[in-house]
Design a protein around this motif. Structure first.
Motif, PDB file in Angstrom:
ATOM      1  N   ALA A 218     -28.363  40.679  69.924  1.00  0.00           N
ATOM      2  CA  ALA A 218     -29.757  40.909  69.528  1.00  0.00           C
ATOM      3  C   ALA A 218     -29.931  42.365  69.104  1.00  0.00           C
ATOM      4  O   ALA A 218     -30.626  42.667  68.119  1.00  0.00           O
ATOM      5  CB  ALA A 218     -30.700  40.559  70.682  1.00  0.00           C
ATOM      6  N   GLU A 219     -29.279  43.264  69.833  1.00  0.00           N
ATOM      7  CA  GLU A 219     -29.374  44.690  69.507  1.00  0.00           C
ATOM      8  C   GLU A 219     -28.735  44.952  68.138  1.00  0.00           C
ATOM      9  O   GLU A 219     -29.277  45.678  67.309  1.00  0.00           O
ATOM     10  CB  GLU A 219     -28.677  45.502  70.603  1.00  0.00           C
ATOM     11  N   THR A 240     -20.757  38.330  64.528  1.00  0.00           N
ATOM     12  CA  THR A 240     -21.354  37.135  65.137  1.00  0.00           C
ATOM     13  C   THR A 240     -20.355  35.983  65.165  1.00  0.00           C
ATOM     14  O   THR A 240     -20.291  35.224  66.137  1.00  0.00           O
ATOM     15  CB  THR A 240     -22.639  36.748  64.378  1.00  0.00           C
ATOM     16  N   GLN A 241     -19.574  35.848  64.112  1.00  0.00           N
ATOM     17  CA  GLN A 241     -18.529  34.819  64.099  1.00  0.00           C
ATOM     18  C   GLN A 241     -17.555  35.033  65.248  1.00  0.00           C
ATOM     19  O   GLN A 241     -17.111  34.082  65.907  1.00  0.00           O
ATOM     20  CB  GLN A 241     -17.759  34.868  62.772  1.00  0.00           C
ATOM     21  N   GLY A 242     -17.227  36.304  65.479  1.00  0.00           N
ATOM     22  CA  GLY A 242     -16.288  36.638  66.549  1.00  0.00           C
ATOM     23  C   GLY A 242     -16.803  36.212  67.913  1.00  0.00           C
ATOM     24  O   GLY A 242     -16.021  35.849  68.806  1.00  0.00           O
ATOM     25  N   GLY A 313     -26.180  33.187  63.571  1.00  0.00           N
ATOM     26  CA  GLY A 313     -27.201  34.225  63.462  1.00  0.00           C
ATOM     27  C   GLY A 313     -28.149  34.088  64.640  1.00  0.00           C
ATOM     28  O   GLY A 313     -27.709  33.891  65.784  1.00  0.00           O
ATOM     29  N   THR A 314     -29.430  34.125  64.343  1.00  0.00           N
ATOM     30  CA  THR A 314     -30.437  34.142  65.409  1.00  0.00           C
ATOM     31  C   THR A 314     -30.354  32.950  66.354  1.00  0.00           C
ATOM     32  O   THR A 314     -30.634  33.093  67.547  1.00  0.00           O
ATOM     33  CB  THR A 314     -31.849  34.189  64.802  1.00  0.00           C
TER      34      THR A 314
END
Lengths: 428, 428
Positions: A218-219, A240-242, A313-314
């Motif tokens: 989120a940060e 994010t994939q990681g 993502g979110t």
């Protein structure tokens, strides 16, 4: 690259030569789409390494975990609550394929007109290119789309140990109860698999581990609201994939360090993003590791991806699980509740998603939205109509793109994206 | 043909000229595929007339019903329990499109890669060719597939009064309870719509009306087990399609008469089926009114369709509802229970369907099975793999065909079907 693991791959019965070709093909895409960028944060080095690790050191880690008596499960959806597995010493890992390399191997045995993510995943298994497929103790499927749901049935018929969680299709009291029961059943199934009983302290710890990862993500994503983000959208996607494949604690540690670097960059006004780049939100289908196609096209066509309204993502990191101590049932209920907040297109109606789309578009000062639809993904494809209308109401132009994992349409997509960039009015 | 209803169509705001073209196109298909057959039972005349009635006298009947204070709902799935509507004086009618004529009108506003049944249905509405769309008091959708589920959301956003029933995705105690609650909610919603309270006697009567139709259909289909069926598979399909749109009592009356004629034919050894015709089971996606393509191809390529394992076949009429008196709750529970026996591909796993496929193949002495997949129907498309394997185990060869409503692939399909007929071993 992955030579040092060849012995392991041989032992796992994989097609070592073909796997090497696949890894090479993924790496070429990574070089072209990710490593070619300039002005990248130093902290990205770790996350870059995860792409290689996914077909190397991470396999070794899973094998070590199993050798130490731990179980290992493969998952295909962010609706599967990792916390429950983690608390039982079961290592969960997302086995979603992002490479077009293995798609033909799936098409030889499955219908061609199902989404490339499923085909890539299956093709990896069918072609002997998936290091994890053969060592998983169980696969955990869910019912978030027709093609996946029916694929689990086929895999089960082919002898794969599958547990399927029913993700409901509407949101309300009845279906919340159904989902809570599904989480409870998942716990039972994993208790059997691991030979352990779920302990309150372990579960709270697991929730903290996953929450830490969510907070760090989120940060990271919050930096994208900056007028000139300190990191590209492609790099945020890589991170994010990681998150879906790495060890969560190590991942959080490295991400927290990257976030510190990004904060410093903001202070110093360092950004890899060209001034005047159009602020784009990408929404819809996920882009898992191996798939950097759309972000690369956008960010080399005068845009910067400042928001990912997707499972990469979110949808992955929003909503923390309340950290409840000494009460397994309450903790499980809180977990079920958190996951049910994910606004997957599998829900009808999906008013929550429309609210989130508006919130994200406004929060990230989005100037245009590109709806990313994996080919044949009915859910996000049909819902794109309502999403476009919702965006239109708040004055955000949008473009819906349906594409697969091939590069064949890259030229055509670039033309459409460039035209969209010129059209999109600057609303800053 | 439908000239006498032009004034009504004008009043409903329809595109009268286009509608006439559509009716003409449906009639041409009907002549080519159905009326061209020889040796048909006399009793088919009534069912032939239903094709015209669906865009003529049936519209008038619905208008009369509404004028008399009754409500009217459009449905899109055999999971919607007609009994509940019928008992409240609400007339339910299946609004599923079987014509390719209206598909382009849907493709202009919706993704192209969703199934032709949905596109035909939507296209009929979008093009001003659906007489029922504008007069329905409510549309009742369900969650049996991604494309339909998300389409209801879009339609609701466009202002259509939609009620969506959640059909679960797994079968078990939890989901049975969910479905029972959905049926209960459907009752409440229809009570509001009709301004009436559901009465026990009316509900029992409605169950009897629908059971009578089911019994008559079961009797009709049973004739197909004969060595030389007294009726073609195409004609059985025409009758079954009619069941979805006709008045149930009148329909049953005519079907009972047809069944008497067929019994007589069996006694006299009269059959329209050529000796040695291959006994084919068609399974998978439904073929609704307007769509006679596959049955026509099979029955003009040396085959006879002796079983329809589909929503326009066994799934529609198998399993009666127990006729319970003086107890609305028990009757509703029995209704919910009956519908949950439908083995739609939306269920994961779907062991029941595999059992039924075997049972039907054996009962109807099937020599080959053709799996009919409406293009982009993930559910039946992926499940076809398990169905083919199941059939293979009992020595029934099968062919999977994915097609849409166009005639473009008819030549290619005929070649494949003819080759399949030659391949299929006679097991009689």
């Amino acid at each position: 690259m992955s030579e040092q693991y060849h012995a392991i791959y041989e032992e796992l019965g994989m097609d070592v030569a073909l796997h090497e070709q696949m890894v090479q093909s993924i790496h070429e895409g990574f070089e072209r789409c990710v490593l070619s960028q300039t002005g990248r944060p130093e902290g990205m080095a770790y996350f870059d390494s995860l792409v290689e690790a996914a077909h190397g050191s991470r396999v070794q880690e899973v094998l070590d975990h199993k050798a130490a008596g731990g179980a290992f499960i493969g998952t295909f959806c962010i609706y599967v609550p990792d916390e429950v597995a983690w608390a039982l010493g079961v290592l969960p890992l997302a086995l979603c394929g992002g490479t077009g390399f293995t798609v033909p191997y799936a098409e030889a045995r499955m219908p061609r007109d199902i989404c490339p993510l499923i085909k890539s995943t299956l093709g990896m298994a069918f072609s002997g290119c998936c290091p994890f497929g053969g060592i998983k103790d169980m696969a955990v499927g869910e019912t978030t789309c027709d093609a996946k749901k029916k694929t689990w049935d086929v895999m089960a018929a082919w002898g794969i140990n599958f547990h399927v969680m029913e993700v409901p299709q509407t949101k309300g009291e009845r279906t919340a109860a159904l989902w809570a029961a599904e989480v409870e059943e998942f716990r039972t199934r994993l208790e059997e698999l691991s030979g352990r009983k779920l302990q309150a302290d372990a579960l709270t710890d697991a929730v903290r581990v996953m929450n830490r990862k969510r907070r760090a993500l989120a940060e990271l994503h919050a930096f994208r609201a900056e007028e000139r983000p300190p990191i590209s959208g492609t790099d945020v996607l890589v991170v994010t994939q990681g998150a879906l494949v790495d060890d969560p604690e190590r991942f959080s540690e490295h991400l927290e360090a990257l976030n510190e670097e990004l904060a410093e960059r903001v202070t110093q006004g360092i950004s890899p993003v060209a001034e005047g780049a159009r602020r784009i939100m990408v929404g819809g289908s996920p882009a898992v590791m191996g798939n950097w196609k759309l972000h690369h096209l956008i960010e080399t066509s005068g845009g910067v991806v400042v928001a990912d309204e997707s499972c990469t993502g979110t949808r992955y990191f929003e909503h923390l699980v309340p950290e409840i101590e000494d009460d397994v049932d309450a903790q499980l209920a809180a977990i079920a509740d958190r996951y049910l907040q994910i606004d997957c297109a599998c829900f009808s109606p999906n008013a929550e998603r429309m609210e989130n789309v508006v919130r994200l578009a406004q929060h990230y000062h989005v100037e245009g939205a590109i709806q990313y639809i994996l080919q044949y993904c009915h859910g996000y494809n049909v819902e794109a109509i309502n999403v476009a209308a919702t965006l239109d109401e708040i004055g955000v132009p949008s473009l819906t793109i349906e594409t697969d994992y091939s590069e064949e349409d890259a030229g055509q997509l670039r033309t459409r994206i460039e035209a969209f960039m010129e059209m999109a009015p600057a609303v800053r």
